[in-house]
Design a protein around this motif. Sequence first.
Motif, PDB file in Angstrom:
ATOM      1  N   LYS A  58       0.838  -1.191   0.000  1.00  0.00           N
ATOM      2  CA  LYS A  58       0.000   0.000   0.000  1.00  0.00           C
ATOM      3  C   LYS A  58       0.879   1.249   0.000  1.00  0.00           C
ATOM      4  O   LYS A  58       1.867   1.316   0.726  1.00  0.00           O
ATOM      5  N   LEU A  91      -4.078  -2.737  -9.523  1.00  0.00           N
ATOM      6  CA  LEU A  91      -4.049  -1.625  -8.580  1.00  0.00           C
ATOM      7  C   LEU A  91      -5.471  -1.383  -8.092  1.00  0.00           C
ATOM      8  O   LEU A  91      -6.412  -1.325  -8.893  1.00  0.00           O
ATOM      9  N   ASP A  93      -8.180   0.967  -5.544  1.00  0.00           N
ATOM     10  CA  ASP A  93      -8.329   2.243  -4.857  1.00  0.00           C
ATOM     11  C   ASP A  93      -8.735   2.016  -3.404  1.00  0.00           C
ATOM     12  O   ASP A  93      -8.742   0.881  -2.915  1.00  0.00           O
ATOM     13  N   GLU A  94      -9.092   3.071  -2.715  1.00  0.00           N
ATOM     14  CA  GLU A  94      -9.384   2.970  -1.283  1.00  0.00           C
ATOM     15  C   GLU A  94     -10.641   2.170  -0.980  1.00  0.00           C
ATOM     16  O   GLU A  94     -10.822   1.677   0.133  1.00  0.00           O
ATOM     17  N   GLY A 114      -2.770   0.364 -13.174  1.00  0.00           N
ATOM     18  CA  GLY A 114      -3.611   1.486 -12.773  1.00  0.00           C
ATOM     19  C   GLY A 114      -4.295   2.147 -13.946  1.00  0.00           C
ATOM     20  O   GLY A 114      -4.299   1.624 -15.071  1.00  0.00           O
ATOM     21  N   PHE A 127      -3.458   3.668  -2.256  1.00  0.00           N
ATOM     22  CA  PHE A 127      -3.683   2.631  -3.261  1.00  0.00           C
ATOM     23  C   PHE A 127      -3.021   1.331  -2.823  1.00  0.00           C
ATOM     24  O   PHE A 127      -2.018   1.330  -2.103  1.00  0.00           O
TER      25      PHE A 127
END
Length: 324
Positions: A58, A91, A93-94, A114, A127
Motif C-alpha cells: 500500500k 491496482l 483504490d481505497e 492502474g 492505493f
Amino acid sequence: RAKYDSLMEAVVISSSSSSSTGSSSSVVATGEGLTITSATQPTNSLAVISAAKLPFTKVTLTAGVSDVTVTGITVERTGLAIDGVFSGIVLLDETGAQLGIAKTLNSEHKVTVGDTITIKAGASQTFTVAGNMNDNTGSVMANAAGQVASLSVTGVSTSATVAGSLPITGASHTINASLTIGSVTMAIGANDPANSPSKEIGTTGYVFSGVKVTAGSAEKIRVKSIRWNQSGSAAPSDLANIKTYVDGTAYDTAVSSDGKYYTSTFGAGLVVDKGANVQIMIKGDISGGSGRTVDFDIYKTTDLSVSGETFGYGITPPNGTDAS
C-alpha cells in the motif's frame, strides 16, 4: 482473453422514428508535485491457488499545491519467488475497486498498473498493489510452494515532480498449494437479452446484460463489485443513467478514463450462501449514437470482485465460454 462474451450480444442503436434528440482525505499542501509514502501494510500471509486481488503493498500519494494527474504505478516482483505464481497484477483504490486492467510482469519482473487518476491539491489517496495468483496450471503453484513473493512499488507515472523514498515493499506472502478456498461460477443471467436487437435513440431502462453468480460448496461468498466492459462502438455520451441492479437495488457506475469500463461497488458486499446465487444486471438509457453498438460483458474473470467468508481470500471465477 477470459471474456464472458456470450452474456450479451451487441445492441445496435437506430434513429428514433420521431424527432431524436475513490475517496480522498484532506492534508496540508507542503509543496509542488507529488509525494509518495508507505501506508499501513498488509500482514504477511499465504498466497494460495487462484486467490484474487491479494493485497501486497500500500502506498499513499499526496498532491502539493496543485492537482496532480497520475497514469500508473510501476511495480516490481521481489522476494525469493518466480514470476509465474502471478497471473496478473492490479491496482486497487481505497474502496477496493480495481483501477485499469490486470497486467502481467515483463522480462524484468516489472509492470505498470492502474488508470488515469487525479489527486486534488492538498489531498491524499491510498492505493493497494495486489496480485492475482496462478490457478496452478502446469503445477506452477505446487512447484513454487514455500517460495516467498513481494511486490515492490518502484515508480509513479506522472509529469509532476515525485518526492519520497522508493522502493516501497509491503507484505511478503508464502506460496501455498494445499489450502482450498471457496469457488464461484458465472452464467448468463435471467434478464440477459441474449440477442442483437436494434434499439431506438430514446429507449429507457434497457437491460444490456445480466449475469448469474453462484457460490460453490466450500464457503459463503461476498460479492463486492462488478466491472463491465463496454466493447461496442457507442461512446459514454451516447448512454445515460447506466446502473447495476441487484434484486431491484440500483448501484451507480464509475466510468474508466477510456470510457470502456463501468464499475459498481456494493457497499459492504452482497453475501451469498453456499450453493445459492444472485442475479446482477446492467441497464440504462440510450440517448444518442445512431448506427453504433452497445456491448456490455465481463472481460476478465477478476472483474467480478468476490471473496470467501471463511478464509477471506479473493476468489477467481473460471473462464467463460460461448454458453456461460
